[in-house]
Design an enzyme around this catalytic site. Structure first.
Site, short mmCIF file in Angstrom:
data_model
loop_
_atom_site.label_atom_id
_atom_site.label_comp_id
_atom_site.label_asym_id
_atom_site.label_seq_id
_atom_site.Cartn_x
_atom_site.Cartn_y
_atom_site.Cartn_z
N CYS A 40 -17.13 -1.69 -8.86
CA CYS A 40 -16.11 -0.63 -8.71
C CYS A 40 -14.82 -0.93 -9.46
O CYS A 40 -13.98 -0.05 -9.61
CB CYS A 40 -15.79 -0.46 -7.22
SG CYS A 40 -15.14 -1.97 -6.49
N CYS A 111 -18.51 -4.16 -1.18
CA CYS A 111 -17.12 -4.39 -0.78
C CYS A 111 -17.05 -5.62 0.15
O CYS A 111 -16.09 -6.40 0.09
CB CYS A 111 -16.55 -3.17 -0.07
SG CYS A 111 -16.94 -1.64 -0.92
FE1 FES Z 1 -14.29 -1.30 -4.59
FE2 FES Z 1 -14.90 -1.02 -2.06
S1 FES Z 1 -15.27 0.40 -3.66
S2 FES Z 1 -14.01 -2.73 -3.00
#
Ligand code: FES
Length: 176
Positions: A40, A111
């Site tokens: 992400c 995450c």
């Molecule tokens: Fe990046 Fe959760 S989407 S840490």
């Protein structure tokens, strides 16, 4: 009205996202690590204050530039490791963290992995100038590999972005 479907976060995730514990820089930390997720592009820092004699974690905190799941995961992880040994902290898994949170949505597993990876990096950093205990493997664990250091993350992300760039058009080009 927004047409986005909210993620099915557990009440515990929402509670810790709104009121995170141990958030912020730890001024007297004696080890820290920064890590980023390739999934992400988010970043996290973990700070630990460790008793050098007993190897107990006296205090722990985090800074997160991530999502609600990452903030909640980091918050509960720092709570779980305070007062515990480094070996205990090393062995915490993202699944354990997810369970403590009442479960994470599948798309948010990384995450939790990021939080654990950053913690392990901080522990590994602590032992760099000392003797590594036998419970720290020589090779980076998958969680540590997932949590790239800041420079590495920026390098990998910029390479990815380069690949997605459209080919440049040379307006000076003239066919013969
Ligand atoms: Fe990046 Fe959760 S989407 S840490």
């Amino acid at each position: 009205m927004s047409d986005r479907i909210p993620l099915p976060y557990s009440p515990k995730v929402l509670e810790l996202f709104r009121n995170p514990k141990n958030m912020g820089r730890l001024k007297d930390a004696n080890t820290q690590a920064m890590a980023g997720s390739l999934a992400c592009g988010d970043m996290i820092s973990i700070y630990l204050k460790i008793d050098d004699e007993s190897h107990l974690i006296e205090d722990a905190s985090f800074e997160s530039y991530g999502c609600a799941a990452n903030i909640a995961a980091s918050s509960i992880m720092t709570e779980l490791i305070k007062g515990k040994s480094l070996e205990y902290a090393w062995n915490i898994s993202w699944k354990q963290i997810s369970n403590e949170l009442g479960g994470l949505p599948v798309v948010k597993y990384h995450c939790g992995v990021l939080a654990v990876g950053a913690l392990r990096r901080a522990i590994r950093t602590y032992f760099k100038e000392k003797k590594f205990p036998n419970w720290v493997p020589k090779e980076l664990t998958p969680d540590e590999k997932h949590a790239l250091e800041e420079e590495k993350l920026i390098e990998v992300l910029s390479k990815k972005m380069d690949k997605t760039k459209k080919p440049k058009i040379d307006f000076n080009y003239r066919s013969k």
